[in-house]
Scaffold this motif. Structure first.
Motif, PDB file in Angstrom:
ATOM      1  N   ILE A  12      16.655   4.890  -0.444  1.00 28.35           N
ATOM      2  CA  ILE A  12      15.241   4.650  -0.719  1.00 28.35           C
ATOM      3  C   ILE A  12      14.375   5.506   0.194  1.00 28.35           C
ATOM      4  CG2 ILE A  12      13.411   2.897  -0.416  1.00 28.35           C
ATOM      5  CD1 ILE A  12      15.524   0.818  -1.343  1.00 28.35           C
ATOM      6  N   THR A  13      13.297   6.036  -0.367  1.00 29.08           N
ATOM      7  CA  THR A  13      12.263   6.716   0.423  1.00 29.08           C
ATOM      8  C   THR A  13      10.934   6.001   0.197  1.00 29.08           C
ATOM      9  OG1 THR A  13      13.381   8.859   0.189  1.00 29.08           O
ATOM     10  CG2 THR A  13      11.072   8.893   0.868  1.00 29.08           C
ATOM     11  N   VAL A  14      10.237   5.730   1.287  1.00 32.17           N
ATOM     12  CA  VAL A  14       8.942   5.053   1.234  1.00 32.17           C
ATOM     13  C   VAL A  14       7.900   5.976   1.848  1.00 32.17           C
ATOM     14  CG1 VAL A  14       7.628   3.002   1.922  1.00 32.17           C
ATOM     15  CG2 VAL A  14      10.094   2.816   1.489  1.00 32.17           C
ATOM     16  N   TYR A  15       6.754   6.139   1.146  1.00 26.06           N
ATOM     17  CA  TYR A  15       5.752   7.060   1.661  1.00 26.06           C
ATOM     18  C   TYR A  15       4.339   6.591   1.349  1.00 26.06           C
ATOM     19  CZ  TYR A  15       6.517   8.818  -3.143  1.00 26.06           C
ATOM     20  OH  TYR A  15       6.690   8.922  -4.491  1.00 26.06           O
ATOM     21  N   ASP A  16       3.408   7.182   2.076  1.00 24.68           N
ATOM     22  CA  ASP A  16       1.985   6.944   1.875  1.00 24.68           C
ATOM     23  C   ASP A  16       1.492   7.995   0.884  1.00 24.68           C
ATOM     24  OD1 ASP A  16      -0.833   6.947   2.063  1.00 24.68           O
ATOM     25  OD2 ASP A  16      -0.777   6.193   4.117  1.00 24.68           O
TER      26      ASP A  16
ATOM     27  N   GLY B 120       0.790  -1.230   0.000  1.00 24.42           N
ATOM     28  CA  GLY B 120       0.000   0.000   0.000  1.00 24.42           C
ATOM     29  C   GLY B 120       0.814   1.266   0.000  1.00 24.42           C
ATOM     30  N   LEU B 121       2.146   1.149   0.037  1.00 23.37           N
ATOM     31  CA  LEU B 121       3.009   2.324   0.069  1.00 23.37           C
ATOM     32  C   LEU B 121       3.801   2.461  -1.224  1.00 23.37           C
ATOM     33  CD1 LEU B 121       4.393   1.966   3.715  1.00 23.37           C
ATOM     34  CD2 LEU B 121       2.428   3.305   2.940  1.00 23.37           C
ATOM     35  N   VAL B 122       4.298   3.671  -1.478  1.00 23.05           N
ATOM     36  CA  VAL B 122       5.132   3.937  -2.649  1.00 23.05           C
ATOM     37  C   VAL B 122       6.598   3.900  -2.222  1.00 23.05           C
ATOM     38  CG1 VAL B 122       5.757   5.617  -4.424  1.00 23.05           C
ATOM     39  CG2 VAL B 122       3.361   5.335  -3.765  1.00 23.05           C
ATOM     40  N   LEU B 123       7.421   3.256  -3.040  1.00 25.34           N
ATOM     41  CA  LEU B 123       8.871   3.187  -2.803  1.00 25.34           C
ATOM     42  C   LEU B 123       9.574   3.789  -4.011  1.00 25.34           C
ATOM     43  CD1 LEU B 123      10.841   0.079  -1.540  1.00 25.34           C
ATOM     44  CD2 LEU B 123      11.659   1.406  -3.487  1.00 25.34           C
ATOM     45  N   GLN B 124      10.429   4.775  -3.773  1.00 24.93           N
ATOM     46  CA  GLN B 124      11.192   5.408  -4.851  1.00 24.93           C
ATOM     47  C   GLN B 124      12.646   5.554  -4.431  1.00 24.93           C
ATOM     48  OE1 GLN B 124       9.517   9.703  -4.887  1.00 24.93           O
ATOM     49  NE2 GLN B 124      11.726  10.000  -4.918  1.00 24.93           N
TER      50      GLN B 124
END
Length: 468
Positions: free
Chosen positions: A403-407, A50-54
């Protein structure tokens, strides 16, 4: 066996054309594999459903020096998902000295400010004075220098000479447009591009020259975009916050030191002196940057006035000066080849409280102004290329596992990693220190401070890539 396996996130990596739910495996601080339902074993498995990883967010314009507000810039950046930052003024020694107590593990490149009355005695330093400053700054760990022309301007021909001198030294050079002849406005931008004379230059925060000071703000924006299209030697960023950053310091005669502050006071109808600042604070138009207990915040009104007076005016400040439409237009403008006119989204934040790449920048995606891969390109891939960080900004096998992971729904960061090491986790910062991006001249000085150095060559040519 991998060190870390990140499962089920929506992974966005524009360089490798990834924009789907998949897994990311990390080994020895590097990307080991990216793919659907990876089956290898790992020391630690984290489910990011459910989260975005970039690739780690890179903020290409921040301030980490105490003179701009506080020593909390690294913390404030990391709490907002940033893994790498370009500090645009220093002071170099102040930023580096703060790392043992205030470092939180992020990567930082630092540009020493090259401006009177601080690092130069006058607004017309000699070439020898320039070379002395650049050589010492590089040796001490700076990536290059920044002209604070909007705040503390040099003469036009001196500014041009400083750019060329820095490039001769293969130093990174950035310019907040403005000289003794033209201020921090569209005229100053036109002048800076002309003074660059075709040489590579990082022109800071393009939105700052499109505030309607000379012409209507959208007309200024059109001029800025056309100017950048015609001068591909200019690399740049723009931020999305309405707030700017400056200093509210007055000289012995009560006049404002910073030209930017003077512009803001004049814009809101106040005089460019102590009385003008006093009235602007009481009217809620000017803000003081203050220590809110572990982070910086903004204050206005009577309490802010008292703080400003107690500090004898020597404090960081801010004004809500940036109109919205130029910020949007600059974010989406493209060249004929499909590359972005403005290479990156920045914040001009750090210790100035406007670290809004996620909280406001993602709104550009929700408004269909940018796609999510384009957002990632402007917040990671492009700024990595500007900093000559070949192993960052993408998730290729062998790249640094930043890496950054966000909602995406709430636009809030949930986790971040640098070379596979947790930085932000469960709402807390769990790392210390810093890695400093510098030239070969500063590697020894950085390592003597007990920090890791990433050596890059700012003199290396870079080419833009189309929006991916």
């Amino acid at each position: 066996m991998w060190d870390l396996l990140l499962k089920n996130a929506h992974v966005v990596d524009p360089l490798n054309h990834v924009n789907e739910v998949c897994d990311v495996a990390i080994e020895n601080g590097k990307i080991a594999e990216v793919g659907k339902d990876l089956q290898g074993k790992a020391e630690e498995v984290i489910d990011f459903t459910g989260l975005v990883l970039q690739p780690g967010i890179i903020d290409s314009h921040v301030h980490l020096g105490r003179m701009w507000g506080s020593p909390y810039g690294p913390k404030m950046l990391a709490m907002n998902g940033v893994t790498t930052a370009l500090d645009m003024a220093g002071p170099l020694e102040d930023v580096l000295d703060s790392v043992p107590e205030y470092g939180v593990g992020i990567n930082m490149a630092i540009l020493q400010f090259a401006s009177p009355p601080f690092t130069f005695k006058t607004n017309a330093p000699s070439k020898e004075e320039m070379e002395t400053l650049i050589d010492k700054s590089l040796k001490d760990g700076a990536l290059g220098v920044k002209l604070l022309g909007g705040h503390y301007p040099l003469k036009p021909d001196v500014s041009s000479l400083l750019v060329r001198t820095a490039l001769e030294k293969r130093a990174y050079v950035a310019w907040h447009a403005g000289t003794s002849e033209h201020g921090s406005n569209i005229e100053g931008m036109i002048e800076a591009v002309a003074m660059a004379d075709g040489y590579p230059l990082h022109l800071a925060h393009i939105n700052a020259y499109c505030r309607g000071a000379i012409k209507p703000c959208m007309e200024e924006t059109a001029i800025a975009i056309d100017l950048l299209k015609k001068n591909p030697n200019i690399f740049c960023e723009s931020y999305v916050s309405p707030k700017n950053g400056t200093r509210l310091t007055c000289d012995a005669e009560g006049k404002i030191q910073s030209k930017v502050t003077g512009n803001c006071l004049r814009h809101f109808g106040f005089s460019e002196d102590r009385d003008g600042v006093r009235k602007a604070l009481l009217a809620g138009k000017a803000f003081v940057v203050f220590d809110a207990g572990g982070y910086s915040d903004l204050m206005t009104g009577e309490k802010a006035l008292k703080m400003w007076e107690e500090a004898d005016s020597d404090v960081g400040g801010s004004f809500n000066i940036n109109p919205p439409l130029p910020r949007i237009e600059l974010a989406q403008a493209r060249r004929d080849d499909g590359s972005f006119v403005v290479d990156a989204i920045s914040t001009d934040g750090g210790c100035i409280p406007r670290n809004v790449i996620l909280s406001q920048g993602l709104s550009l995606v929700k408004l269909d102004i940018l796609t999510l891969p384009e957002f990632v390109q402007k917040t990671s891939l492009n700024p990595a290329r500007m900093l000559r960080l070949e192993n960052k900004g993408h998730l290729s096998v062998g790249a640094d596992a930043d890496i950054t992971v966000y909602d995406y729904a709430t636009q809030k960061p949930m986790a971040s990693f640098i070379e596979g090491r947790k930085i932000l986790w469960n709402g807390e910062l769990v790392s210390k220190g810093a890695t400093v991006i510098c030239t070969k001249h500063g590697k020894e000085a950085i390592e003597k401070r007990g920090m890791k150095a990433i050596v890059v060559d700012p003199g290396k040519q870079i080419e833009r890539i189309p929006a991916l």
